[in-house]
Design a protein around this motif. Structure first.
Motif, PDB file in Angstrom:
ATOM      1  N   LEU A 104       0.127   8.962 -19.663  1.00 28.11           N
ATOM      2  CA  LEU A 104       0.516   9.573 -18.401  1.00 28.11           C
ATOM      3  C   LEU A 104      -0.659  10.383 -17.835  1.00 28.11           C
ATOM      4  N   GLY A 105      -0.588  10.681 -16.567  1.00 32.52           N
ATOM      5  CA  GLY A 105      -1.627  11.512 -15.957  1.00 32.52           C
ATOM      6  C   GLY A 105      -2.856  10.755 -15.506  1.00 32.52           C
ATOM      7  N   GLY A 106      -2.848   9.418 -15.539  1.00 26.99           N
ATOM      8  CA  GLY A 106      -4.002   8.635 -15.096  1.00 26.99           C
ATOM      9  C   GLY A 106      -5.154   8.623 -16.080  1.00 26.99           C
ATOM     10  N   LYS A 107      -4.827   8.687 -17.368  1.00 26.29           N
ATOM     11  CA  LYS A 107      -5.897   8.728 -18.378  1.00 26.29           C
ATOM     12  C   LYS A 107      -6.713   7.433 -18.380  1.00 26.29           C
ATOM     13  N   ARG A 108      -6.043   6.296 -18.271  1.00 28.33           N
ATOM     14  CA  ARG A 108      -6.766   5.029 -18.336  1.00 28.33           C
ATOM     15  C   ARG A 108      -7.720   4.883 -17.160  1.00 28.33           C
ATOM     16  N   SER A 109      -7.246   5.154 -15.959  1.00 29.06           N
ATOM     17  CA  SER A 109      -8.130   5.040 -14.797  1.00 29.06           C
ATOM     18  C   SER A 109      -9.263   6.060 -14.862  1.00 29.06           C
ATOM     19  N   ALA A 110      -8.998   7.247 -15.444  1.00 28.75           N
ATOM     20  CA  ALA A 110     -10.062   8.249 -15.591  1.00 28.75           C
ATOM     21  C   ALA A 110     -11.106   7.784 -16.595  1.00 28.75           C
ATOM     22  N   ARG A 111     -10.652   7.152 -17.682  1.00 28.57           N
ATOM     23  CA  ARG A 111     -11.614   6.610 -18.657  1.00 28.57           C
ATOM     24  C   ARG A 111     -12.456   5.521 -18.025  1.00 28.57           C
ATOM     25  N   ILE A 112     -11.836   4.673 -17.242  1.00 32.04           N
ATOM     26  CA  ILE A 112     -12.571   3.591 -16.590  1.00 32.04           C
ATOM     27  C   ILE A 112     -13.602   4.158 -15.619  1.00 32.04           C
ATOM     28  N   ALA A 113     -13.232   5.210 -14.893  1.00 26.75           N
ATOM     29  CA  ALA A 113     -14.183   5.826 -13.960  1.00 26.75           C
ATOM     30  C   ALA A 113     -15.396   6.377 -14.704  1.00 26.75           C
ATOM     31  N   VAL A 114     -15.156   7.017 -15.849  1.00 33.93           N
ATOM     32  CA  VAL A 114     -16.274   7.527 -16.648  1.00 33.93           C
ATOM     33  C   VAL A 114     -17.134   6.378 -17.155  1.00 33.93           C
ATOM     34  N   ALA A 115     -16.493   5.318 -17.628  1.00 39.35           N
ATOM     35  CA  ALA A 115     -17.255   4.176 -18.148  1.00 39.35           C
ATOM     36  C   ALA A 115     -18.062   3.506 -17.042  1.00 39.35           C
ATOM     37  N   ALA A 264     -10.875  15.096 -18.081  1.00 37.74           N
ATOM     38  CA  ALA A 264     -10.373  16.298 -18.762  1.00 37.74           C
ATOM     39  C   ALA A 264      -9.042  16.745 -18.159  1.00 37.74           C
ATOM     40  N   ARG A 265      -8.905  16.636 -16.854  1.00 34.66           N
ATOM     41  CA  ARG A 265      -7.632  17.000 -16.222  1.00 34.66           C
ATOM     42  C   ARG A 265      -6.505  16.058 -16.643  1.00 34.66           C
ATOM     43  N   SER A 266      -6.812  14.782 -16.727  1.00 38.27           N
ATOM     44  CA  SER A 266      -5.760  13.832 -17.106  1.00 38.27           C
ATOM     45  C   SER A 266      -5.293  14.053 -18.539  1.00 38.27           C
ATOM     46  N   GLN A 267      -6.191  14.521 -19.379  1.00 44.69           N
ATOM     47  CA  GLN A 267      -5.826  14.715 -20.778  1.00 44.69           C
ATOM     48  C   GLN A 267      -4.925  15.922 -20.992  1.00 44.69           C
ATOM     49  N   ARG A 268      -4.734  16.751 -19.970  1.00 41.70           N
ATOM     50  CA  ARG A 268      -3.782  17.861 -20.084  1.00 41.70           C
ATOM     51  C   ARG A 268      -2.342  17.380 -20.026  1.00 41.70           C
ATOM     52  N   VAL A 269      -2.132  16.231 -19.439  1.00 42.41           N
ATOM     53  CA  VAL A 269      -0.775  15.688 -19.349  1.00 42.41           C
ATOM     54  C   VAL A 269      -0.421  15.017 -20.677  1.00 42.41           C
ATOM     55  N   PRO A 270       0.622  15.471 -21.359  1.00 42.29           N
ATOM     56  CA  PRO A 270       0.955  14.867 -22.660  1.00 42.29           C
ATOM     57  C   PRO A 270       1.476  13.437 -22.501  1.00 42.29           C
ATOM     58  N   ASP A 271       1.136  12.616 -23.461  1.00 40.45           N
ATOM     59  CA  ASP A 271       1.613  11.236 -23.471  1.00 40.45           C
ATOM     60  C   ASP A 271       2.990  11.159 -24.128  1.00 40.45           C
ATOM     61  N   VAL A 295       7.131  13.411 -27.788  1.00 39.01           N
ATOM     62  CA  VAL A 295       6.275  14.075 -26.809  1.00 39.01           C
ATOM     63  C   VAL A 295       5.526  15.201 -27.513  1.00 39.01           C
ATOM     64  N   PRO A 296       4.183  15.197 -27.493  1.00 42.22           N
ATOM     65  CA  PRO A 296       3.450  16.298 -28.149  1.00 42.22           C
ATOM     66  C   PRO A 296       3.668  17.617 -27.415  1.00 42.22           C
ATOM     67  N   PHE A 297       3.637  18.678 -28.200  1.00 38.41           N
ATOM     68  CA  PHE A 297       3.841  20.014 -27.644  1.00 38.41           C
ATOM     69  C   PHE A 297       2.499  20.748 -27.655  1.00 38.41           C
ATOM     70  N   PRO A 298       1.861  20.984 -26.461  1.00 35.61           N
ATOM     71  CA  PRO A 298       0.516  21.596 -26.412  1.00 35.61           C
ATOM     72  C   PRO A 298       0.556  23.091 -26.707  1.00 35.61           C
ATOM     73  N   LEU A 299       0.752  23.421 -27.975  1.00 36.05           N
ATOM     74  CA  LEU A 299       0.869  24.836 -28.341  1.00 36.05           C
ATOM     75  C   LEU A 299      -0.496  25.500 -28.473  1.00 36.05           C
ATOM     76  N   PHE A 300      -1.439  24.853 -29.111  1.00 28.05           N
ATOM     77  CA  PHE A 300      -2.747  25.462 -29.371  1.00 28.05           C
ATOM     78  C   PHE A 300      -3.822  24.990 -28.379  1.00 28.05           C
ATOM     79  N   ASN A 301      -3.866  23.697 -28.137  1.00 29.27           N
ATOM     80  CA  ASN A 301      -4.888  23.148 -27.230  1.00 29.27           C
ATOM     81  C   ASN A 301      -4.194  22.589 -25.998  1.00 29.27           C
ATOM     82  N   ASN A 302      -4.262  23.350 -24.910  1.00 27.00           N
ATOM     83  CA  ASN A 302      -3.627  22.892 -23.673  1.00 27.00           C
ATOM     84  C   ASN A 302      -4.604  22.235 -22.703  1.00 27.00           C
TER      85      ASN A 302
END
Length: 421
Positions: A104-115, A264-271, A295-302
């Protein structure tokens, strides 16, 4: 000395000021041109090979970035090895299924943009490696051509010294000169022949260095006509650094940094991980479906720290791009001035100045043989000719080197069509 100057002025006024520097005897084999040397060097250059491998690695990374997460096989067995009715596997419950991660959060498209940004930067890196190789080979070619020209000039000066020694011997035998003149001429001959040996060694070393770079021995002469040619007249037009390789690399770094911020922004959205399984109950031999959501719970690393890091790197890339614009503009302007000054010096040194020195030396030799000029007049004219020839060779080398460095600074960035290929 006054008679020598007067005679020189009278004859030099009729001499052509366009007389060029004497060149090597013509060869039946075609010479090795600069473009041929560049082509040979590009086929074996480790730096270009490494840059090309980097492009292949970046393209493979682009393929990897487009992959979706792999599903997981989940197998669980419960209610075994207990006590009572749960002893052994009589009450075992076995669950087998698949877990499907959903990004979720457009992680795949963000990875492709970086690549994609990394791939574009790798292609620019290849162009940079090719431009650096072109500069290195050109400078080696200039060095080898200058060394070859110095060797030719040294041989001609040695021949002139031998002629001067013969003329001095004739004058001494005729009783028109002191034996000191013959001794002085012999010393000059010895020094001239030693200069030939040194020039030959330097020519061999410079040709060997060029041969190492192009990957094969050099059995032909170099293109000395190219070396003697000076191009460009009038003021140079200002060159904008916008389309150069240096700025293209800086802009590619900015694009990569901005893509990293988006990632980095997309990775804030939990999968979310969805699972579907089948459970078999050993006691009743029945089968039931099991569905789950994880669903992961971002307790320590948000993810805030990662975004701050990416933003700082983006700001750094933006600042470096602006610095590259300033540095490129200043370097190009300075290089243009160096090329113009070197061209002026080379034209003067290899044109009128060399023609005048050559004519003066010719007049001095004739006058010395006829007894009209002293040996000091001859030596002064020959020394002036030798220094002028050396200055002309150095001026031409400086001009070609300055021109090569300017061409490296203004090397054009690859177009989008080239990147697509």
């Amino acid at each position: 000395m006054h008679r020598f100057i007067a005679a020189f002025l009278a004859v030099a006024s009729c001499a052509s000021i366009a007389q060029a520097q004497s060149s090597a005897p013509p060869s039946t084999n075609p010479s090795l041109t600069l473009e041929q040397a560049l082509t040979l060097a590009g086929a074996t250059a480790p730096s270009v090979e490494a840059a090309t491998a980097g492009v292949r690695a970046a393209e493979a990374g682009r393929t990897v970035a487009g992959y979706r997460p792999n599903p997981s096989v989940v197998v669980e067995t419960e209610n075994i090895a207990g006590s009572g009715q749960y002893r052994g596997v009589r009450s075992a419950e076995t669950t087998a299924g698949l877990a499907f991660p959903i990004e979720l959060g457009g992680k795949r498209s963000a990875r492709i943009a970086v690549a994609n940004a990394v791939t574009d930067r790798a292609r620019i890196g290849t162009a940079l490696a090719e431009a650096d190789l072109r500069l290195a080979v050109t400078q080696l070619y200039i060095e080898a051509a200058a060394a070859e020209r110095r060797f030719v000039t040294a041989r001609e000066q040695a021949a002139i010294a031998r002629e001067a020694l013969h003329a001095a011997g004739v004058r001494v035998q005729a009783g028109r000169a002191s034996p000191l003149e013959q001794q002085r001429a012999d010393v000059l001959r010895i020094n001239a022949e030693a200069t030939v040996e040194r020039a030959q060694r330097l020519a061999e070393v410079s040709r060997a260095n060029l041969a190492l770079r192009i990957g094969q021995p050099i059995t032909r002469s170099l293109d000395l006509a190219w070396y003697d040619r000076v191009e460009g007249y009038g003021p140079a037009r200002p060159i904008e650094p916008a389309g150069t390789l240096a700025l293209a690399a800086a802009r590619a770094d900015v694009t990569t940094a901005e893509a990293q911020v988006r990632l980095a922004r997309s990775q804030r959205v939990p999968d979310v991980t969805l699972s579907a399984s089948a459970r078999r109950l050993e006691a009743t031999n029945d089968v039931a479906a099991v569905f789950g959501v994880s669903v992961p719970f971002p307790l320590f690393n948000n993810g805030k720290a990662a975004i701050s890091q990416a933003r700082a790197q983006s700001d750094q890339a933006q600042a470096l791009r602006r610095a590259a614009e300033l540095d490129s503009a200043q370097a190009i302007a300075s290089a243009q001035a160096e090329v113009a000054n070197a061209a002026t010096t080379a034209r003067n040194a290899s044109g009128p100045a060399l023609a005048s020195a050559t004519e003066a030396a010719r007049i001095a030799r004739i006058g010395y043989r006829e007894g009209k000029f002293s040996q000091l007049d001859l030596l002064d004219a020959e020394r002036t000719l030798s220094e002028t020839r050396t200055a002309a060779i150095d001026a031409l080398a400086t001009y070609h080197d300055a021109k090569a460095r300017l061409e490296r600074l203004v090397a054009a960035a690859p177009s989008s069509e080239d990147n697509d290929q």
